[in-house]
Design a protein around this motif. Sequence first.
Motif, PDB file in Angstrom:
ATOM      1  N   LYS A 104      -9.064   4.705  -0.421  1.00  0.00           N
ATOM      2  CA  LYS A 104      -8.699   3.289  -0.476  1.00  0.00           C
ATOM      3  C   LYS A 104      -7.629   3.002   0.554  1.00  0.00           C
ATOM      4  N   TYR A 105      -6.691   3.932   0.663  1.00  0.00           N
ATOM      5  CA  TYR A 105      -5.658   3.842   1.693  1.00  0.00           C
ATOM      6  C   TYR A 105      -5.929   4.973   2.672  1.00  0.00           C
TER       7      TYR A 105
ATOM      8  N   GLU B 103       6.296   1.623  -3.475  1.00  0.00           N
ATOM      9  CA  GLU B 103       5.203   1.488  -2.499  1.00  0.00           C
ATOM     10  C   GLU B 103       5.059   2.775  -1.716  1.00  0.00           C
ATOM     11  N   TYR B 105       2.187   3.632  -0.435  1.00  0.00           N
ATOM     12  CA  TYR B 105       1.393   3.102   0.661  1.00  0.00           C
ATOM     13  C   TYR B 105       1.795   1.643   0.823  1.00  0.00           C
ATOM     14  N   HIS B 108       0.950  -1.627  -1.229  1.00  0.00           N
ATOM     15  CA  HIS B 108       0.224  -1.232  -2.435  1.00  0.00           C
ATOM     16  C   HIS B 108       1.176  -0.589  -3.438  1.00  0.00           C
ATOM     17  N   GLN B 110       2.695   0.988  -6.697  1.00  0.00           N
ATOM     18  CA  GLN B 110       2.164   1.718  -7.844  1.00  0.00           C
ATOM     19  C   GLN B 110       3.294   1.935  -8.843  1.00  0.00           C
ATOM     20  N   ASN B 166      -2.076   2.229 -10.781  1.00  0.00           N
ATOM     21  CA  ASN B 166      -2.153   1.230  -9.715  1.00  0.00           C
ATOM     22  C   ASN B 166      -1.896  -0.158 -10.315  1.00  0.00           C
ATOM     23  N   THR B 167      -1.748  -1.146  -9.459  1.00  0.00           N
ATOM     24  CA  THR B 167      -1.362  -2.476  -9.922  1.00  0.00           C
ATOM     25  C   THR B 167      -2.401  -3.087 -10.865  1.00  0.00           C
TER      26      THR B 167
END
Lengths: 197, 197
Positions: A104-105, B103, B105, B108, B110, B166-167
Motif C-alpha cells: 500500500k505504501y 506517521e 509512512y 498515513h 497509524q 490503520n486509520t
Amino acid sequence: YAPTRCAAAQTSTEQGVLPPCHHHEAVHDPQLVPCTCPLFSCPWEGHLEVVVSHLRQTHRINILQGAEIVFLATDMHLPAPTDWIIMHSCLGHQFLLVLRKQEKYEGHPQFFATMMLIGTPTQADNFTYRLELNRNQRRLKWEATPRSVLECVDSVISDGDCLVLNTSLAQLFSDNGSLAIGIAITTSKVHNVEAEI
Amino acid sequence: YAPTRCAAAQTSTEQGVLPPCHHHEAVHDPQLVPCTCPLFSCPWEGHLEVVVSHLRQTHRINILQGAEIVFLATDMHLPAPTDWIIMHSCLGHQFLLVLRKQEKYEGHPQFFATMMLIGTPTQADNFTYRLELNRNQRRLKWEATPRSVLECVDSVISDGDCLVLNTSLAQLFSDNGSLAIGIAITTSKVHNVEAEI
C-alpha cells in the motif's frame, strides 16, 4: 503468482448486493458470477453453486474441512503482490481465505487476510470468522463477519477492514518463512459480542 | 500534546537490562531511571519504586484498578504524533499503557498500542497483557508479554511489535471519536499458549 484481480460480480439490485467493481462489468446474466479466484485473470463465469468445483478443478485450490483448521502459508518472503488462497468447508458452507501481500505504501509490504463466504451477503451475515496467529509469546486474533464472494475482495483489502500485519509482525509470527493461520467459523451471535467488552 | 520522548534508562549491564536509547544517556546512577512518561520531556529521574507516584503527581496520569479494565481514548482525530497514557494497577504491579498515533509512512497515520510494566524486564516476563477492541461486529485481540519501562517504548513501537491499527480500522472500532480498549493482565503461561493453536 500473477497480479490479483477483482472477485466481485455484477448482480441485480433486487438481491441487495453491493455494487460491483468498476473494472469488471461484463456479466450480463445476474445469476452468473465470475471466477472468484483472485490469483488469475480467469474468463470463467457460472452460478454460485458451481464456483467451488471451478476453483478446485481449474485452480487446484484445496479445501480444508472442520470447524477449526490451520492454514500454513509458505514462502512469505515472496515479493508483493502475492496471494495465498484456501477454501474452508464448514457448517454446510464453503469459505475462501485470501491472504494478500501488498505494498500500500511503496517499499513497505503488508499482509492482509480476510474470509469470504462462497454465498450471498445475506448468508454471510449468519457467520463469524476468526483468524488467529500464535507464536513467540504473542497472539493476534481477528474476528469479523465474512464478506460474500459477490463483493470485491480488493475493496475489502484496500479498505483495511481485515487482519493487517506489517512485515515485522509477520516475521514474529512466522516459522521458517511460513505463517500458520488458525481459522474458525461460528454462527454469529452479534448481540452478545458487543456486550462482552 | 508535545512530541513524544524516549522512556528508556541507562542502567548497569549487571542488571541484564536492554541498551538504552541513544538520545538519553545522562543517567549516571544505575539505580535511577528517568521519568517514563512519553508525553513530556521531563528532567525528573528517580528510583523505579517512585516512578508511579511521579507519573500521578507530576503528569496527572490516572490509575485504573482491576484485572480487566476498559480505557477510553478520546479525540482519536488529533494529528500525529499524539500519545494516550494510562496506568493500570493489577496483580500487585503497575503497568503503563501507551497508545500512540504516529506517521510511519508520511500522510498515513497509524495507531500503536503497547503495555509496559513499571518494573524490571525479569518481572515483566511473568505477565501477559491483552488488548481488545470490540465494535461493529469486529473484534481484534493482541496478547503479548509486557516490556519493562526500562526498555524503550519508542523502539517497541518502531519495531511494530505491538497492536497496530490503520486509520480505517481505528474508525471502525471508534465510537464518536473515542476508542475503547479492553485491557487484561494475567500471569503468563507461556508453555500453554503455543500449544493451543
